[in-house]
Motif scaffolding. Structure first.
Motif, PDB file in Angstrom:
ATOM      1  N   LEU A   1      16.617  68.799  -5.927  1.00 49.28           N
ATOM      2  CA  LEU A   1      17.873  68.154  -5.533  1.00 49.28           C
ATOM      3  C   LEU A   1      18.587  68.950  -4.450  1.00 49.28           C
ATOM      4  CD1 LEU A   1      19.383  66.923  -8.915  1.00 49.28           C
ATOM      5  CD2 LEU A   1      19.085  65.536  -6.873  1.00 49.28           C
ATOM      6  N   THR A   2      18.703  70.245  -4.671  1.00 48.54           N
ATOM      7  CA  THR A   2      19.398  71.095  -3.708  1.00 48.54           C
ATOM      8  C   THR A   2      18.715  71.049  -2.346  1.00 48.54           C
ATOM      9  OG1 THR A   2      19.987  72.577  -5.521  1.00 48.54           O
ATOM     10  CG2 THR A   2      20.289  73.409  -3.295  1.00 48.54           C
ATOM     11  N   PHE A   3      17.414  71.126  -2.364  1.00 49.88           N
ATOM     12  CA  PHE A   3      16.656  71.130  -1.118  1.00 49.88           C
ATOM     13  C   PHE A   3      16.801  69.802  -0.377  1.00 49.88           C
ATOM     14  CE2 PHE A   3      12.762  70.656   1.388  1.00 49.88           C
ATOM     15  CZ  PHE A   3      12.759  71.856   2.091  1.00 49.88           C
ATOM     16  N   VAL A   4      16.607  68.690  -1.098  1.00 48.64           N
ATOM     17  CA  VAL A   4      16.675  67.369  -0.477  1.00 48.64           C
ATOM     18  C   VAL A   4      18.063  67.091   0.088  1.00 48.64           C
ATOM     19  CG1 VAL A   4      16.564  64.884  -0.937  1.00 48.64           C
ATOM     20  CG2 VAL A   4      14.780  66.393  -1.825  1.00 48.64           C
ATOM     21  N   ILE A   5      19.097  67.424  -0.681  1.00 57.69           N
ATOM     22  CA  ILE A   5      20.462  67.153  -0.213  1.00 57.69           C
ATOM     23  C   ILE A   5      20.801  68.011   1.005  1.00 57.69           C
ATOM     24  CG2 ILE A   5      22.919  67.300  -0.797  1.00 57.69           C
ATOM     25  CD1 ILE A   5      22.145  66.590  -3.682  1.00 57.69           C
ATOM     26  N   GLN A   6      20.451  69.299   0.948  1.00 59.59           N
ATOM     27  CA  GLN A   6      20.770  70.175   2.071  1.00 59.59           C
ATOM     28  C   GLN A   6      20.063  69.732   3.353  1.00 59.59           C
ATOM     29  OE1 GLN A   6      19.964  74.171   0.362  1.00 59.59           O
ATOM     30  NE2 GLN A   6      22.079  74.607   0.901  1.00 59.59           N
ATOM     31  N   LYS A   7      18.845  69.218   3.216  1.00 63.86           N
ATOM     32  CA  LYS A   7      18.102  68.801   4.397  1.00 63.86           C
ATOM     33  C   LYS A   7      18.499  67.395   4.865  1.00 63.86           C
ATOM     34  CE  LYS A   7      15.690  72.530   4.740  1.00 63.86           C
ATOM     35  NZ  LYS A   7      15.958  73.466   5.865  1.00 63.86           N
TER      36      LYS A   7
ATOM     37  N   VAL B   1      19.193  56.249  -0.807  1.00 64.15           N
ATOM     38  CA  VAL B   1      18.640  56.546  -2.131  1.00 64.15           C
ATOM     39  C   VAL B   1      17.201  57.010  -1.977  1.00 64.15           C
ATOM     40  CG1 VAL B   1      18.085  55.636  -4.408  1.00 64.15           C
ATOM     41  CG2 VAL B   1      20.160  54.871  -3.233  1.00 64.15           C
ATOM     42  N   ILE B   2      16.916  58.226  -2.417  1.00 62.00           N
ATOM     43  CA  ILE B   2      15.598  58.837  -2.244  1.00 62.00           C
ATOM     44  C   ILE B   2      14.947  59.062  -3.602  1.00 62.00           C
ATOM     45  CG2 ILE B   2      14.347  60.822  -1.311  1.00 62.00           C
ATOM     46  CD1 ILE B   2      16.767  61.256   0.566  1.00 62.00           C
ATOM     47  N   ASP B   3      13.792  58.481  -3.805  1.00 61.01           N
ATOM     48  CA  ASP B   3      13.030  58.658  -5.033  1.00 61.01           C
ATOM     49  C   ASP B   3      12.441  60.063  -5.040  1.00 61.01           C
ATOM     50  OD1 ASP B   3      11.316  58.576  -7.175  1.00 61.01           O
ATOM     51  OD2 ASP B   3      10.472  56.614  -6.704  1.00 61.01           O
ATOM     52  N   LEU B   4      12.790  60.847  -6.044  1.00 57.49           N
ATOM     53  CA  LEU B   4      12.357  62.243  -6.087  1.00 57.49           C
ATOM     54  C   LEU B   4      10.905  62.402  -6.531  1.00 57.49           C
ATOM     55  CD1 LEU B   4      15.551  63.853  -7.687  1.00 57.49           C
ATOM     56  CD2 LEU B   4      14.874  63.886  -5.278  1.00 57.49           C
ATOM     57  N   ASN B   5      10.367  61.407  -7.188  1.00 58.93           N
ATOM     58  CA  ASN B   5       9.024  61.545  -7.767  1.00 58.93           C
ATOM     59  C   ASN B   5       7.937  61.733  -6.713  1.00 58.93           C
ATOM     60  OD1 ASN B   5       9.608  61.067 -10.705  1.00 58.93           O
ATOM     61  ND2 ASN B   5      10.474  59.203  -9.845  1.00 58.93           N
ATOM     62  N   GLN B   6       8.146  61.139  -5.537  1.00 64.52           N
ATOM     63  CA  GLN B   6       7.093  61.205  -4.524  1.00 64.52           C
ATOM     64  C   GLN B   6       6.961  62.593  -3.902  1.00 64.52           C
ATOM     65  OE1 GLN B   6       8.341  58.851  -0.966  1.00 64.52           O
ATOM     66  NE2 GLN B   6      10.194  58.561  -2.182  1.00 64.52           N
ATOM     67  N   PHE B   7       7.879  63.487  -4.202  1.00 69.66           N
ATOM     68  CA  PHE B   7       7.832  64.825  -3.629  1.00 69.66           C
ATOM     69  C   PHE B   7       7.143  65.841  -4.547  1.00 69.66           C
ATOM     70  CE2 PHE B   7      12.064  63.446  -1.613  1.00 69.66           C
ATOM     71  CZ  PHE B   7      11.389  62.846  -0.569  1.00 69.66           C
ATOM     72  N   VAL B   8       6.648  65.380  -5.679  1.00 71.98           N
ATOM     73  CA  VAL B   8       6.058  66.297  -6.657  1.00 71.98           C
ATOM     74  C   VAL B   8       4.611  65.919  -6.911  1.00 71.98           C
ATOM     75  CG1 VAL B   8       6.259  67.234  -8.984  1.00 71.98           C
ATOM     76  CG2 VAL B   8       8.319  66.601  -7.725  1.00 71.98           C
ATOM     77  N   ARG B   9       3.720  66.890  -6.821  1.00 72.06           N
ATOM     78  CA  ARG B   9       2.294  66.623  -6.988  1.00 72.06           C
ATOM     79  C   ARG B   9       1.888  66.532  -8.452  1.00 72.06           C
ATOM     80  NH1 ARG B   9      -0.270  71.270  -3.319  1.00 72.06           N
ATOM     81  NH2 ARG B   9       1.045  72.453  -4.743  1.00 72.06           N
ATOM     82  N   ASN B  10       2.611  67.207  -9.326  1.00 71.19           N
ATOM     83  CA  ASN B  10       2.229  67.285 -10.735  1.00 71.19           C
ATOM     84  C   ASN B  10       2.817  66.104 -11.505  1.00 71.19           C
ATOM     85  OD1 ASN B  10       1.642  67.939 -13.359  1.00 71.19           O
ATOM     86  ND2 ASN B  10       2.242  70.093 -13.159  1.00 71.19           N
ATOM     87  N   SER B  11       1.979  65.140 -11.877  1.00 69.37           N
ATOM     88  CA  SER B  11       2.460  63.948 -12.577  1.00 69.37           C
ATOM     89  C   SER B  11       2.926  64.248 -13.991  1.00 69.37           C
ATOM     90  CB  SER B  11       1.354  62.885 -12.615  1.00 69.37           C
ATOM     91  OG  SER B  11       0.216  63.383 -13.304  1.00 69.37           O
TER      92      SER B  11
END
Length: 759
Positions: A48-54, A544-554
């Motif tokens: 969250l912190t990374f996505v919002i800051q960027k 609105v950004i879906d956070l799931n697509q940024f994580v490789r580990n399902s």
């Protein structure tokens, strides 16, 4: 998906690349349970912190000031009435007031774990307190007071003081209910059928609701029919109010019990995201789904609204046109006992969290769900329902026709700028408003009122489409992203769907997309903006950004989404609607004019600024524009009804500052009687009714005749329109706007010159 626009796709792709390059940061090993998953929580904080800051338009610095803001918002969210935490708790928590920025950057959950564990402990203690308080009668003859200004109130210094605070809070709630019951019984003893003075009562409750009804107020309704039973004693009535308060508190704590650690962690996360700006927030998976439903106006399921009732899930309402409504077996008031998917074994849902019950009942179109329900009469029934697309009708635009002074006008109400992002052929506000305008034209209207009061916004693309219905072509709104040149969104269609008189109705709760529409119409001088002094003042765009697509580990599970501010929008004249909103051409007195509710009243709102104007041509076909505004202002200033609304607004504001209540029944009665007497002065506001008759358009008349629920909704809306002095004045403005064209068409040539000279 974007709550305002899809014009951020370029920036979104850039953000995606950055996050993917940093994917190793988020490759956590997840072993914890769903209930408590610290690794997932840490991942969520970092992501969250990374996505919002960027991605944020103007990200705040994560420092001690940021930390203090998180601390204040979070503690207030956990205990807004200061009825759980002790001062010793706050002293312990305050050590972290300037440490939360460091904890955030280090993915440290110490503060959250401390506050969560303490809150759970204090809630359990509070359950014992309220049950003990309500186990014995209150003494309403004691001369004591209670102040409901919780923001200024101190925390209790120990358990004894906290218990006394609970006692006073509950006593105030039961005292309010008891005096109502005594009044009803007194009227019955005089042979008066109880018919509550709703007008005065509603006006009174505007200023009292959040203060007197502090702990889930007694919800029982007064008996509206004559009662010949033996009057109850004071002791019996007092016992009844305690029973009702106990039931309400049991239901409240039952709801709180349904919240798990993840729910409270979402509260903490949103205290963090809110420090970037008021509209940046985190959506847990269930919240993301609800957001999608709200913005699209549709869902897949059975079409029923559910609510928690102790351990049971109750059907509170059937959505008109949905599969449950069409089946005519499920009814409001039914209790859902079990849920089965098709031919699978039924699962007992008694005691289950409401969100979990909803998940089991919802499902893809065409699938079967079987509900075992306890009917209102006590019988048990198994009801099979085939799920379908459910359109939430209240979300969508609707219109009505009214005849006035021999002319015909159309009123369109738009509750939200909705759109289905997943289906380009789905309903959206732009297409629906175009359809309503076309229908009104076919009905031969002479003017249109577009009502966006209380419309909190939605899709920006629909705003461009709607504004384009009323102009030939040209810019509608300007958008600016951080570090990028402005982008101007145009209506490029030369076709004008409606070139006649136009009035846009707004109020203090018209926000975002509503403000863009009003600003564009105002800058073009295409129509007149009428309503509150200014609109809400939200001039920012969220993505609105879906956070799931940024994580490789399902194995992480569903992480939800983040809604973050990515752009600011500006009027075509260059000014921002941020903070200042849109000022009405014609300001009408508003009951809530003096209360602080706009963007400008939020401490971390983004600032107002301006950019260069776009190139546009002002509409030149409103010959009577300025005179219509002048005529309306004169009518409003001379209207006793509007003068009374202004007085009422000042009175409501003064009442909001009065937070001290006597818990002595005689003094409480005296104070309430004085307030009710003053409130009676404003009774004409609720009793007001004009002589206008609003009706459905021809196409809808057929639908109404087939659908009793829709008929009831339309009848209520038309009745509300006939009592709405604001709509009436908007129609008066339409009269004035087209006066010259009507005169030209109807007067003999010899009289036109003299008449026009006087108009």
């Amino acid at each position: 998906m974007n709550t305002i626009t899809d014009f951020m796709k370029r920036n979104y792709k850039i953000l995606l690349v950055v996050v993917c390059l940093s994917a190793t940061l988020f490759a956590f090993k997840i072993n914890a349970s769903k209930e408590e998953d610290p690794d997932k929580d840490k991942l969520l904080l970092e992501l969250l912190t990374f996505v919002i800051q960027k991605g944020h338009y103007n990200p705040a610095a994560i420092d001690d000031t940021f930390s203090k803001g998180i601390y204040k918002d979070y503690i207030q969210a956990l205990d807004p009435s200061k009825r759980f935490f002790l001062q010793s708790d706050i002293d312990e928590f305050s050590k972290y007031e300037t440490e939360l920025d460091d904890e955030l950057l280090n993915k440290d959950l110490t503060f959250f774990n401390l506050t969560y564990d303490r809150l759970m402990k204090r809630m359990e203690e509070s359950k014992k307190i309220y049950k003990s308080v309500l186990s014995q009668p209150f003494d309403y003859n004691v001369d004591e007071n209670f102040n409901t200004d919780y923001e200024k109130a101190p925390y209790s210094k120990d358990e004894k003081e906290l218990a006394d605070k609970w006692r006073k809070q509950i006593k105030l709630s039961t005292l309010s209910s008891l005096t109502d019951r005594l009044k009803i019984q007194e009227n019955k003893s005089k042979g008066i059928v109880e018919q509550e003075d709703k007008a005065a009562s509603d006006l009174l409750k505007q200023g009292e609701k959040l203060k007197v009804d502090i702990i889930n107020p007694d919800k029982e309704k007064s008996n509206k029919t004559a009662d010949t039973s033996k009057p109850k004693t004071f002791a019996e009535l007092e016992k009844e109010t305690r029973g009702s308060a106990l039931k309400s508190l049991d239901e409240y704590f039952g709801f709180m019990k349904d919240l798990d650690r993840n729910d409270w962690f979402s509260v903490y996360i949103n205290s963090i995201t809110a420090r970037f700006d008021p509209h940046t927030s985190y959506f847990a998976p269930e919240e993301k789904e609800r957001f999608d439903v709200s913005i699209s106006g549709k869902l897949e399921g059975i079409g029923a609204r559910l609510q928690k009732k102790n351990d049971f899930t109750e059907i509170s309402e059937l959505i008109s046109g949905g599969p449950a409504w069409r089946g005519k077996q499920l009814e409001a008031g039914d209790l859902v006992m079990k849920v089965a998917q098709g031919n699978d074994e039924a699962v007992d849902v008694v005691g289950m969290r409401l969100d979990d019950v909803v998940k089991k009942i919802k499902g893809p179109k065409g699938t079967e769900v079987r509900l075992t329900v306890k009917k209102v009469d006590g019988t048990i029934k198994i009801i099979s329902i085939i799920r379908d697309i459910v359109e939430i009708e209240e979300t969508y635009a609707k219109s009505s026709i009214v005849n006035k002074n021999g002319l015909k006008y159309g009123v369109i109400y738009l509750p939200k700028f909705y759109i289905d992002f997943e289906n380009k052929d789905g309903r959206d506000a732009g297409k629906d408003i175009a359809k309503e305008v076309e229908r009104l034209k076919s009905a031969g209207v002479n003017g249109i009122v577009l009502d966006v009061r209380d419309d909190g916004g939605g899709s920006l693309s629909t705003v461009v489409d709607i504004a384009g219905l009323f102009i030939e072509q040209g810019p509608i709104v300007q958008i600016k992203s951080a570090g990028r040149k402005k982008e101007v969104l145009f209506d490029k269609d030369k076709k004008i769907e409606w070139d006649g008189p136009l009035v846009i109705m707004v109020n203090s709760f018209s926000a975002s997309a509503s403000e863009i529409l009003a600003a564009a119409i105002q800058d073009y001088k295409r129509g007149i903006i009428i309503g509150s002094k200014q609109t809400y003042g939200k001039g920012t765009v969220q993505n609105v950004i879906d956070l799931n697509q940024f994580v490789r580990n399902s194995a992480v599970g569903d992480l939800g989404a983040v809604k973050t501010t990515t752009q600011k929008f500006y009027r075509i004249n260059g000014g921002s609607t941020q903070l200042e909103g849109v000022s009405s051409d014609i300001v009408m007195p508003d009951r809530y004019a003096y209360l602080k509710m706009g963007e400008r009243d939020v401490d971390n709102a983004m600032p107002w600024d301006k950019i260069d104007p776009a190139d546009y041509t002002v509409w030149n076909k409103n010959a009577n524009f300025n005179q219509a505004i002048a005529n309306s202002k004169k009518r409003i200033s001379q209207s006793s009804q509007f003068q009374l609304i202004e007085e009422n607004a000042k009175w409501i504001d003064s009442r909001s500052e009065d937070n001290n209540y006597s818990l002595n029944i005689d003094k409480f009665k005296t104070a309430q009687n004085e307030i009710e007497e003053k409130a009676k002065k404003y009774k004409p506001l609720a009793d007001y009714k004009n002589t206008l008759k609003f009706t459905s358009l021809p196409y809808e008349v057929d639908e109404v005749n087939k659908d009793v629920v829709l008929k009831e909704k339309r009848d209520r809306w038309h009745e509300a329109l006939s009592k709405d002095i604001y709509v009436e004045e908007a129609l008066n403005v339409l009269d004035d706007l087209q006066l010259k064209s009507i005169v030209k068409k109807s007067l003999p040539a010899k009289l036109k010159k003299d008449k026009l000279a006087k108009s």
